[in-house]
Write a protein that holds these residues in place. Structure first.
Motif, PDB file in Angstrom:
ATOM      1  N   ALA A 107      11.392  -6.199  -0.294  1.00 60.26           N
ATOM      2  CA  ALA A 107      11.112  -7.615  -0.566  1.00 60.26           C
ATOM      3  C   ALA A 107      12.291  -8.506  -0.173  1.00 60.26           C
ATOM      4  O   ALA A 107      12.143  -9.716  -0.061  1.00 60.26           O
ATOM      5  CB  ALA A 107      10.784  -7.804  -2.043  1.00 60.26           C
ATOM      6  N   ASP A 108      13.433  -7.878   0.037  1.00 60.39           N
ATOM      7  CA  ASP A 108      14.657  -8.623   0.325  1.00 60.39           C
ATOM      8  C   ASP A 108      14.574  -9.397   1.636  1.00 60.39           C
ATOM      9  O   ASP A 108      15.197 -10.442   1.804  1.00 60.39           O
ATOM     10  CB  ASP A 108      15.830  -7.628   0.372  1.00 60.39           C
ATOM     11  CG  ASP A 108      17.147  -8.333   0.163  1.00 60.39           C
ATOM     12  OD1 ASP A 108      17.121  -9.419  -0.437  1.00 60.39           O
ATOM     13  OD2 ASP A 108      18.182  -7.820   0.600  1.00 60.39           O
ATOM     14  N   GLY A 109      13.778  -8.884   2.569  1.00 54.51           N
ATOM     15  CA  GLY A 109      13.609  -9.569   3.842  1.00 54.51           C
ATOM     16  C   GLY A 109      14.648  -9.192   4.887  1.00 54.51           C
ATOM     17  O   GLY A 109      14.533  -9.575   6.038  1.00 54.51           O
ATOM     18  N   LYS A 110      15.682  -8.444   4.463  1.00 57.62           N
ATOM     19  CA  LYS A 110      16.705  -8.027   5.431  1.00 57.62           C
ATOM     20  C   LYS A 110      16.243  -6.761   6.154  1.00 57.62           C
ATOM     21  O   LYS A 110      15.332  -6.082   5.701  1.00 57.62           O
ATOM     22  CB  LYS A 110      18.027  -7.744   4.712  1.00 57.62           C
ATOM     23  CG  LYS A 110      18.674  -8.986   4.132  1.00 57.62           C
ATOM     24  CD  LYS A 110      19.946  -8.607   3.409  1.00 57.62           C
ATOM     25  CE  LYS A 110      20.506  -9.802   2.657  1.00 57.62           C
ATOM     26  NZ  LYS A 110      21.541  -9.403   1.699  1.00 57.62           N
ATOM     27  N   LYS A 111      16.927  -6.483   7.251  1.00 52.09           N
ATOM     28  CA  LYS A 111      16.609  -5.274   8.004  1.00 52.09           C
ATOM     29  C   LYS A 111      16.944  -4.044   7.145  1.00 52.09           C
ATOM     30  O   LYS A 111      18.071  -3.930   6.650  1.00 52.09           O
ATOM     31  CB  LYS A 111      17.434  -5.271   9.288  1.00 52.09           C
ATOM     32  CG  LYS A 111      17.091  -4.170  10.239  1.00 52.09           C
ATOM     33  CD  LYS A 111      17.928  -4.327  11.508  1.00 52.09           C
ATOM     34  CE  LYS A 111      17.721  -3.139  12.422  1.00 52.09           C
ATOM     35  NZ  LYS A 111      18.554  -3.242  13.615  1.00 52.09           N
TER      36      LYS A 111
ATOM     37  N   ASN B 247      10.428   8.970  -8.355  1.00 49.13           N
ATOM     38  CA  ASN B 247      10.310   8.422  -9.711  1.00 49.13           C
ATOM     39  C   ASN B 247      10.204   6.894  -9.694  1.00 49.13           C
ATOM     40  O   ASN B 247      10.452   6.243  -8.678  1.00 49.13           O
ATOM     41  CB  ASN B 247      11.460   8.907 -10.607  1.00 49.13           C
ATOM     42  CG  ASN B 247      12.807   8.375 -10.153  1.00 49.13           C
ATOM     43  OD1 ASN B 247      12.917   7.198  -9.819  1.00 49.13           O
ATOM     44  ND2 ASN B 247      13.808   9.237 -10.155  1.00 49.13           N
ATOM     45  N   ALA B 248       9.824   6.333 -10.834  1.00 48.23           N
ATOM     46  CA  ALA B 248       9.526   4.893 -10.924  1.00 48.23           C
ATOM     47  C   ALA B 248      10.745   4.038 -10.596  1.00 48.23           C
ATOM     48  O   ALA B 248      10.613   2.980  -9.971  1.00 48.23           O
ATOM     49  CB  ALA B 248       9.010   4.572 -12.328  1.00 48.23           C
TER      50      ALA B 248
ATOM     51  N   GLN C 221      13.492   0.269  -6.835  1.00 47.85           N
ATOM     52  CA  GLN C 221      14.610  -0.064  -5.931  1.00 47.85           C
ATOM     53  C   GLN C 221      14.110  -0.258  -4.501  1.00 47.85           C
ATOM     54  O   GLN C 221      14.551  -1.162  -3.788  1.00 47.85           O
ATOM     55  CB  GLN C 221      15.647   1.054  -5.959  1.00 47.85           C
ATOM     56  CG  GLN C 221      16.453   1.110  -7.232  1.00 47.85           C
ATOM     57  CD  GLN C 221      17.531   2.182  -7.134  1.00 47.85           C
ATOM     58  OE1 GLN C 221      18.388   2.139  -6.284  1.00 47.85           O
ATOM     59  NE2 GLN C 221      17.456   3.162  -8.012  1.00 47.85           N
ATOM     60  N   LEU C 222      13.160   0.599  -4.101  1.00 49.20           N
ATOM     61  CA  LEU C 222      12.586   0.492  -2.752  1.00 49.20           C
ATOM     62  C   LEU C 222      11.808  -0.812  -2.611  1.00 49.20           C
ATOM     63  O   LEU C 222      11.881  -1.496  -1.581  1.00 49.20           O
ATOM     64  CB  LEU C 222      11.665   1.698  -2.507  1.00 49.20           C
ATOM     65  CG  LEU C 222      11.187   1.948  -1.093  1.00 49.20           C
ATOM     66  CD1 LEU C 222      12.345   2.081  -0.126  1.00 49.20           C
ATOM     67  CD2 LEU C 222      10.317   3.191  -1.031  1.00 49.20           C
ATOM     68  N   ARG C 223      11.085  -1.178  -3.665  1.00 47.00           N
ATOM     69  CA  ARG C 223      10.315  -2.428  -3.655  1.00 47.00           C
ATOM     70  C   ARG C 223      11.254  -3.629  -3.459  1.00 47.00           C
ATOM     71  O   ARG C 223      10.984  -4.521  -2.655  1.00 47.00           O
ATOM     72  CB  ARG C 223       9.545  -2.569  -4.982  1.00 47.00           C
ATOM     73  CG  ARG C 223       8.484  -3.670  -4.977  1.00 47.00           C
ATOM     74  CD  ARG C 223       7.890  -3.859  -6.357  1.00 47.00           C
ATOM     75  NE  ARG C 223       7.377  -2.632  -6.937  1.00 47.00           N
ATOM     76  CZ  ARG C 223       6.182  -2.118  -6.653  1.00 47.00           C
ATOM     77  NH1 ARG C 223       5.390  -2.748  -5.830  1.00 47.00           N
ATOM     78  NH2 ARG C 223       5.786  -0.999  -7.208  1.00 47.00           N
TER      79      ARG C 223
ATOM     80  N   LYS D 168       0.843  -1.203   0.000  1.00 44.42           N
ATOM     81  CA  LYS D 168       0.000   0.000   0.000  1.00 44.42           C
ATOM     82  C   LYS D 168       0.880   1.255   0.000  1.00 44.42           C
ATOM     83  O   LYS D 168       0.598   2.223  -0.720  1.00 44.42           O
ATOM     84  CB  LYS D 168      -0.899  -0.030   1.247  1.00 44.42           C
ATOM     85  CG  LYS D 168      -1.852   1.122   1.370  1.00 44.42           C
ATOM     86  CD  LYS D 168      -3.008   0.962   0.418  1.00 44.42           C
ATOM     87  CE  LYS D 168      -3.990   2.120   0.551  1.00 44.42           C
ATOM     88  NZ  LYS D 168      -4.986   2.100  -0.519  1.00 44.42           N
ATOM     89  N   PHE D 169       1.942   1.205   0.781  1.00 44.35           N
ATOM     90  CA  PHE D 169       2.885   2.329   0.856  1.00 44.35           C
ATOM     91  C   PHE D 169       3.495   2.603  -0.520  1.00 44.35           C
ATOM     92  O   PHE D 169       3.540   3.745  -0.987  1.00 44.35           O
ATOM     93  CB  PHE D 169       3.971   1.987   1.878  1.00 44.35           C
ATOM     94  CG  PHE D 169       5.123   2.944   1.912  1.00 44.35           C
ATOM     95  CD1 PHE D 169       4.954   4.252   2.320  1.00 44.35           C
ATOM     96  CD2 PHE D 169       6.401   2.530   1.550  1.00 44.35           C
ATOM     97  CE1 PHE D 169       6.027   5.131   2.356  1.00 44.35           C
ATOM     98  CE2 PHE D 169       7.473   3.396   1.585  1.00 44.35           C
ATOM     99  CZ  PHE D 169       7.283   4.700   1.987  1.00 44.35           C
ATOM    100  N   LEU D 170       3.923   1.527  -1.202  1.00 43.12           N
ATOM    101  CA  LEU D 170       4.544   1.683  -2.521  1.00 43.12           C
ATOM    102  C   LEU D 170       3.522   2.162  -3.552  1.00 43.12           C
ATOM    103  O   LEU D 170       3.846   2.962  -4.425  1.00 43.12           O
ATOM    104  CB  LEU D 170       5.174   0.356  -2.962  1.00 43.12           C
ATOM    105  CG  LEU D 170       6.403  -0.063  -2.153  1.00 43.12           C
ATOM    106  CD1 LEU D 170       6.774  -1.512  -2.458  1.00 43.12           C
ATOM    107  CD2 LEU D 170       7.581   0.853  -2.428  1.00 43.12           C
TER     108      LEU D 170
END
Lengths: 58, 240
Positions: free
Chosen positions: A35-39, A23-24, A29-31, A11-13
């Motif tokens: 999704a990486d699962g790391k902190k 920008n897209a 990159q944020l997505r 929802k945030f994205l």
């Protein structure tokens, strides 16, 4: 992230996608980072949102 | 939403062997301290999700499902510890049996292995917040109001979101500081450039081009170019 957290992140994205502030490429990159699962660290986020040196002024 | 029909629990937490018929209804368990009431909740949570909330979170460092969920006499034999749940999924109108061993918490046996049943159970397995421990309920009641949202995050297992939000806020502060410094440097450079070019107002390049085409007449600011070419667009600027 658990499902509930994934839903919040999605929802945030989605909200970011609807705004002109980011920008897209930065959203993608944020997505990946979320999704990486790391902190998630502030340094990683700063890298995403910092314009490349000698880049075009937008 | 799913309804529990029955549970068979073996060698999980403090339970050696137990059969419960829930009858798809609301079920309450009572008993003296240490009789294993929480063990039943742990076993149901484990059967549905492969996790046990009481073994994770604050103050549980060093605890693990593999070592701490089997009965104390069976810690060396995690294969002997398992939960078998019979559930009813109203939205599908189907019943299913889930068997989950402590030795393989992520690989439950589901019968029948229909895709829609597996999808419904996968969704539940992704929601560790389905159970609330006594500790979590007490923490929520006792926490001071200012920290209640933080406690709700913990209860809903949203700590990672809270941590990510903190990182985003920190990044925002750092970027704002960097932006302010960069904006100050731009302003200083602009002032220096204007001083050297001897112009009072710094226009965008396009403005200068228009002004140059108009023989250097600036309708708004009335600034003057040095004699000859406009220093920014290298075109004749002329005089006012």
């Amino acid at each position: 992230l658990g499902t509930l957290q994934q839903a919040i992140a999605k929802k945030f994205l989605d909200n970011l996608s609807g705004s002109d502030a980011v920008n897209a490429d930065q959203i993608e990159q944020l997505r990946k980072l979320l999704a990486d699962g790391k902190k998630v660290k502030a340094e990683d986020l700063v890298k995403i949102f910092t314009a490349a040196e000698d880049g075009d002024v937008k | 939403v799913i309804k529990l029909e029955s549970a068979h629990i073996e060698e999980v937490r403090g339970i050696r062997k137990l059969d419960i018929d829930f009858g798809k209804g609301t079920f309450a368990i009572s008993g003296p301290n240490g009789s294993g009431k929480s063990g039943v909740i742990d076993a149901i949570e484990f059967g549905l999700t492969g996790q046990i909330g009481r073994l994770t979170g604050r103050g549980t460092k060093g605890l693990s499902i593999a070592e701490h969920s089997p009965h104390v006499d069976k810690t060396k034999f995690p294969d002997a510890a398992f939960v078998e749940l019979k559930v009813f999924i109203p939205s599908l109108g189907k019943s299913a049996k889930i068997t989950r061993k402590v030795s393989a918490p992520r690989k439950p046996k589901i019968v029948p292995a229909d895709a829609d049943i597996k999808a419904a159970l996968d969704e539940i397995a992704d929601h560790p917040e389905i159970t609330l421990s006594r500790r979590e309920i007490l923490c929520f009641i006792l926490v001071e109001p200012a920290k209640r949202s933080e406690e709700i995050q913990t209860i809903l297992k949203l700590e990672q979101i809270g941590q990510t939000r903190g990182a985003l806020n920190m990044a925002q502060n750092r970027l704002q500081t960097a932006y302010k410094i960069a904006a100050g440097q731009v302003q200083a450079s602009r002032d220096t450039l204007q001083r050297h070019l001897q112009i009072a107002i710094f226009h965008r390049r396009e403005d200068h081009r228009i002004h140059a085409d108009d023989a250097g007449e600036c309708p708004e600011q009335r600034h003057a170019f040095p004699a000859g070419l406009c220093p920014l667009c290298d075109r004749p600027g002329g005089s006012r």
